[in-house]
Design a protein around this motif. Sequence first.
Motif, PDB file in Angstrom:
ATOM      1  N   VAL A 180      18.806 -35.684  25.682  1.00 46.87           N
ATOM      2  CA  VAL A 180      18.260 -36.252  24.449  1.00 46.87           C
ATOM      3  C   VAL A 180      19.423 -36.492  23.495  1.00 46.87           C
ATOM      4  N   ASP A 181      19.185 -37.308  22.487  1.00 47.06           N
ATOM      5  CA  ASP A 181      20.150 -37.510  21.413  1.00 47.06           C
ATOM      6  C   ASP A 181      19.750 -36.648  20.220  1.00 47.06           C
ATOM      7  N   ARG A 205      25.357 -30.468  10.827  1.00 48.56           N
ATOM      8  CA  ARG A 205      26.239 -31.633  10.727  1.00 48.56           C
ATOM      9  C   ARG A 205      25.906 -32.676  11.799  1.00 48.56           C
ATOM     10  N   ASN A 206      25.619 -32.219  13.004  1.00 45.94           N
ATOM     11  CA  ASN A 206      25.239 -33.162  14.069  1.00 45.94           C
ATOM     12  C   ASN A 206      23.939 -33.887  13.736  1.00 45.94           C
ATOM     13  N   LEU A 207      22.975 -33.145  13.200  1.00 46.09           N
ATOM     14  CA  LEU A 207      21.702 -33.761  12.817  1.00 46.09           C
ATOM     15  C   LEU A 207      21.903 -34.768  11.684  1.00 46.09           C
ATOM     16  N   SER A 208      22.704 -34.385  10.701  1.00 44.32           N
ATOM     17  CA  SER A 208      22.960 -35.272   9.569  1.00 44.32           C
ATOM     18  C   SER A 208      23.668 -36.545  10.017  1.00 44.32           C
ATOM     19  N   ARG A 259      23.085 -34.915  24.007  1.00 46.41           N
ATOM     20  CA  ARG A 259      24.295 -35.727  24.098  1.00 46.41           C
ATOM     21  C   ARG A 259      25.076 -35.636  22.787  1.00 46.41           C
ATOM     22  N   THR A 260      26.371 -35.365  22.914  1.00 44.19           N
ATOM     23  CA  THR A 260      27.252 -35.258  21.755  1.00 44.19           C
ATOM     24  C   THR A 260      28.536 -35.997  22.053  1.00 44.19           C
TER      25      THR A 260
END
Length: 295
Positions: A180-181, A205-208, A259-260
Amino acid sequence: MIDKLEMFLAVAKEKHFGRAATSLGITQPTLSAGIKQLEDQLGVLLIFRGSRFGGLTPEGQTALIWARRIVGDSRQLREEMRATRHGLTGRLRIAVIPTALTWAARLSTEFGRIHPNVAFTILSRTSIEILQMIDDLEIDAGISYLDNEPLGKVSTVPLYEERYMMVCEASSPFAGRDSVDWSDLAGQRLCLLTSDMQNRRIINRNLSNAGASPQIMMESNSTVVLIAQVMEGGWITILSEDVAHFLTAAKPLSLVPIRTEGTGHAVGLVAPWREPHTPVLEALLGLSRRMVNDR
């Protein structure tokens, strides 16, 4: 003087004479007398005090730096002499971020196999607490993030890069997906580690960055609580890959990689900057390097 410096360090840490005395297993009058003797020996006032602890004087702040260094050297001398006589013995105190506790168990188990006379105390703490505990000589080493926030002057051994997994019920619409993203988490009901955890700040931070605004319905400083919440409440949590696999083994839950872009955040062993290290700590650093090379 070493015992008086130990008293001074305890007061500086606890910021309370009664608690400091209790931590040392002595009476408060004995502690107060020891601090007064240290001040007389140094010729300066170290602590502002009236009816209670009032903080360190400017001279006390300077003395604190020296006290940590001198007491640390004294402990190292004792460790080296003991190792010379008896081999590696004693107890290693390690504080670990919650998402790296499985690695701490792996490391301590292998170390204990090689050096069976060394015992371990492993504590779960935030990354900020770990650095403070190293400064205060409360622990011998930590396992924490290496590249997300300033560490100061420490010795480090990178162990792994943290990757993230969505943990959800097997009946969730996300279950069974290859990945998922972060943007897929928009609007989802999440339970996450508390905001004092560096892991949570990374996730935020990743969510933002993905423009996702999930519903944070519950927070905890325990990864076990997060997994229980997913099982009982049908919510979603986000954990590092290693601890996610460990906590969900044999449970009716689904793991989905998130996924990052780029590499994950480095997690590693953190130890006080000291050359040479104590024999036990040097052995731990060496074992960590070998375990990483063998992976």
